[in-house]
Motif scaffolding. Sequence first.
Motif, PDB file in Angstrom:
ATOM      1  N   THR A 167     -10.461  66.667 -42.480  1.00 36.66           N
ATOM      2  CA  THR A 167      -9.945  66.088 -43.720  1.00 36.66           C
ATOM      3  C   THR A 167      -9.006  64.951 -43.372  1.00 36.66           C
ATOM      4  O   THR A 167      -8.670  64.723 -42.214  1.00 36.66           O
ATOM      5  CB  THR A 167      -9.169  67.140 -44.547  1.00 36.66           C
ATOM      6  OG1 THR A 167      -8.077  67.637 -43.749  1.00 36.66           O
ATOM      7  CG2 THR A 167     -10.071  68.288 -44.963  1.00 36.66           C
ATOM      8  N   GLU A 168      -8.573  64.268 -44.372  1.00 42.18           N
ATOM      9  CA  GLU A 168      -7.557  63.221 -44.212  1.00 42.18           C
ATOM     10  C   GLU A 168      -6.507  63.413 -45.304  1.00 42.18           C
ATOM     11  O   GLU A 168      -6.812  63.320 -46.482  1.00 42.18           O
ATOM     12  CB  GLU A 168      -8.196  61.837 -44.334  1.00 42.18           C
ATOM     13  CG  GLU A 168      -7.238  60.700 -43.982  1.00 42.18           C
ATOM     14  CD  GLU A 168      -6.682  60.834 -42.582  1.00 42.18           C
ATOM     15  OE1 GLU A 168      -5.447  60.654 -42.443  1.00 42.18           O
ATOM     16  OE2 GLU A 168      -7.447  61.124 -41.654  1.00 42.18           O
ATOM     17  N   PRO A 169      -5.265  63.758 -44.937  1.00 39.19           N
ATOM     18  CA  PRO A 169      -4.786  63.970 -43.565  1.00 39.19           C
ATOM     19  C   PRO A 169      -5.353  65.258 -42.963  1.00 39.19           C
ATOM     20  O   PRO A 169      -5.782  66.146 -43.697  1.00 39.19           O
ATOM     21  CB  PRO A 169      -3.269  64.055 -43.735  1.00 39.19           C
ATOM     22  CG  PRO A 169      -3.083  64.568 -45.118  1.00 39.19           C
ATOM     23  CD  PRO A 169      -4.183  63.957 -45.946  1.00 39.19           C
ATOM     24  N   PRO A 170      -5.352  65.356 -41.633  1.00 37.12           N
ATOM     25  CA  PRO A 170      -5.979  66.496 -40.954  1.00 37.12           C
ATOM     26  C   PRO A 170      -5.407  67.856 -41.355  1.00 37.12           C
ATOM     27  O   PRO A 170      -6.139  68.843 -41.394  1.00 37.12           O
ATOM     28  CB  PRO A 170      -5.715  66.206 -39.468  1.00 37.12           C
ATOM     29  CG  PRO A 170      -5.533  64.730 -39.399  1.00 37.12           C
ATOM     30  CD  PRO A 170      -4.843  64.358 -40.670  1.00 37.12           C
ATOM     31  N   GLU A 171      -4.088  67.902 -41.674  1.00 29.66           N
ATOM     32  CA  GLU A 171      -3.453  69.189 -41.973  1.00 29.66           C
ATOM     33  C   GLU A 171      -4.096  69.899 -43.151  1.00 29.66           C
ATOM     34  O   GLU A 171      -4.031  71.127 -43.256  1.00 29.66           O
ATOM     35  CB  GLU A 171      -1.960  68.999 -42.271  1.00 29.66           C
ATOM     36  CG  GLU A 171      -1.195  68.274 -41.169  1.00 29.66           C
ATOM     37  CD  GLU A 171      -1.110  66.785 -41.423  1.00 29.66           C
ATOM     38  OE1 GLU A 171      -0.094  66.332 -41.967  1.00 29.66           O
ATOM     39  OE2 GLU A 171      -2.092  66.099 -41.064  1.00 29.66           O
ATOM     40  N   LYS A 172      -4.719  69.146 -44.052  1.00 26.38           N
ATOM     41  CA  LYS A 172      -5.341  69.769 -45.213  1.00 26.38           C
ATOM     42  C   LYS A 172      -6.594  70.564 -44.849  1.00 26.38           C
ATOM     43  O   LYS A 172      -7.079  71.355 -45.660  1.00 26.38           O
ATOM     44  CB  LYS A 172      -5.681  68.703 -46.261  1.00 26.38           C
ATOM     45  CG  LYS A 172      -4.471  68.117 -46.961  1.00 26.38           C
ATOM     46  CD  LYS A 172      -4.881  67.197 -48.106  1.00 26.38           C
ATOM     47  CE  LYS A 172      -3.656  66.685 -48.860  1.00 26.38           C
ATOM     48  NZ  LYS A 172      -4.035  65.827 -50.007  1.00 26.38           N
ATOM     49  N   GLY A 173      -7.082  70.365 -43.655  1.00 28.66           N
ATOM     50  CA  GLY A 173      -8.248  71.106 -43.204  1.00 28.66           C
ATOM     51  C   GLY A 173      -7.885  72.261 -42.290  1.00 28.66           C
ATOM     52  O   GLY A 173      -8.727  72.728 -41.512  1.00 28.66           O
ATOM     53  N   ALA A 174      -6.642  72.712 -42.385  1.00 29.17           N
ATOM     54  CA  ALA A 174      -6.190  73.792 -41.508  1.00 29.17           C
ATOM     55  C   ALA A 174      -5.404  74.834 -42.297  1.00 29.17           C
ATOM     56  O   ALA A 174      -4.829  74.543 -43.346  1.00 29.17           O
ATOM     57  CB  ALA A 174      -5.312  73.238 -40.391  1.00 29.17           C
ATOM     58  N   GLU A 175      -5.405  76.039 -41.788  1.00 29.28           N
ATOM     59  CA  GLU A 175      -4.519  77.099 -42.254  1.00 29.28           C
ATOM     60  C   GLU A 175      -3.658  77.506 -41.064  1.00 29.28           C
ATOM     61  O   GLU A 175      -4.117  77.475 -39.916  1.00 29.28           O
ATOM     62  CB  GLU A 175      -5.301  78.302 -42.781  1.00 29.28           C
ATOM     63  CG  GLU A 175      -6.150  78.019 -44.001  1.00 29.28           C
ATOM     64  CD  GLU A 175      -5.322  77.633 -45.226  1.00 29.28           C
ATOM     65  OE1 GLU A 175      -4.131  77.984 -45.269  1.00 29.28           O
ATOM     66  OE2 GLU A 175      -5.871  76.973 -46.130  1.00 29.28           O
ATOM     67  N   ALA A 176      -2.424  77.878 -41.334  1.00 27.51           N
ATOM     68  CA  ALA A 176      -1.510  78.235 -40.250  1.00 27.51           C
ATOM     69  C   ALA A 176      -0.989  79.650 -40.458  1.00 27.51           C
ATOM     70  O   ALA A 176       0.088  79.858 -41.011  1.00 27.51           O
ATOM     71  CB  ALA A 176      -0.348  77.247 -40.173  1.00 27.51           C
ATOM     72  N   PRO A 177      -1.750  80.669 -40.026  1.00 30.29           N
ATOM     73  CA  PRO A 177      -1.274  82.052 -40.150  1.00 30.29           C
ATOM     74  C   PRO A 177       0.024  82.239 -39.375  1.00 30.29           C
ATOM     75  O   PRO A 177       0.265  81.564 -38.364  1.00 30.29           O
ATOM     76  CB  PRO A 177      -2.402  82.879 -39.536  1.00 30.29           C
ATOM     77  CG  PRO A 177      -3.582  81.968 -39.475  1.00 30.29           C
ATOM     78  CD  PRO A 177      -3.046  80.591 -39.343  1.00 30.29           C
TER      79      PRO A 177
END
Length: 291
Positions: A72-82
Motif C-alpha cells: 500500500t501507499e503509505p506502506p504502514e497501511k498494509g501491515a498489522e502490528a500485533p
Amino acid sequence: MSVVQDLNAIDVPRQFPDHTQLPESDGTFVKNFQEHPQSIILTDSIDPVLQRLHPDGLYAIGQDCGIYWRETEPPEKGAEAPDWFYVPRVPARVDGQIRRSYVLWREFITPTIVLEFASGNGSEERDATPLSRSAEGETIRPGKFWVYEQVMRIPYYGIYQITNGNLEVYHLVDTTYERMTPNDRGHYFIPPMQVELGLWRGSYSSHSEELWLRWWDESGNLLLTGHEEAEVQRERANVAEERANAAQERANVAEQEAQQEQQKRSQLTERLKSLSPEQLQALGISLELLD
C-alpha cells in the motif's frame, strides 16, 4: 532492436520490498506502561520451550512489530502490528540482520499465534470489517480480526483487555475463528506450542500486583522468566543451606551431649576408684569394671 534493448523496453514491475525496505514503526505511541513488560514476560518464559521445539534455532518472536500482508501507499497501511507473535521455522535474522518487520510475501509462513493487549474495550481488536471500497472508490481499511482470520489465516488469536482482565482466545477452524473454551485451570491449550495460555496475578519488575498474560506447561506448571527461575534457585539454595546448618547444629549438640556424658562417666569412675575395696563391694561394684 537487440535483446538488451528489448528487455529495457519492457515495463518490469519493481521487486516486492523486504523487511529492510519497509517502515518498522507506524509512529503510534505505546498503548500503556504494562505493554512492554508484558511482552518481555511472554518471550522470556516461552523461550526455553521454543528452543526445545526448534533445536535448529529456526523460530522468530515479534513484539509490536509489523506483519506486512499487502503493498500500500503509505506502506504502514498494509501491515498489522500485533503486540506479540510467534512464527515457527523461520530465522530470527535475515542475511545477518535482525528483522525489522515480518513480510508475508517474502516468507510464506504465517505466525502460529498473535496476541493483542487491548487498552480499551477491545473493539479495535475484534473489528471484522473486510477490505472494501467506499462509494467514492477509496479503500476502506479492514479490521484486525478480519485480516488475521481471512488474510493471514493465523491459527490462534488472543485478545487480552488490560483494563478488566478479560482474555479471549480464538482458533481458526476451516476459514472462521471460533472462540475457545478455557480448561479446568482457566487456561487455553495451544497444541503447536505445547503450552497453555492464561492469566496470572503477581508482581513483575517495577509493577505492583497486576494481572499478567502467562504461559503454563501441559501439566499446569507456570513457565518462569529467567529472573523468577534465578529467584527459585536462590530460594532452594537458601533452604538447602538452612537445612545443612540445622543438621550441623544437631550434630554439634549431639557431640556436646556425648562429650558431657563421657565426662560424667570419667568423673564417676575416678570417684569410685577412690573408694576402698570394701566400699566398692558394699556397693556391688567389681574392681574389674573400673579398669
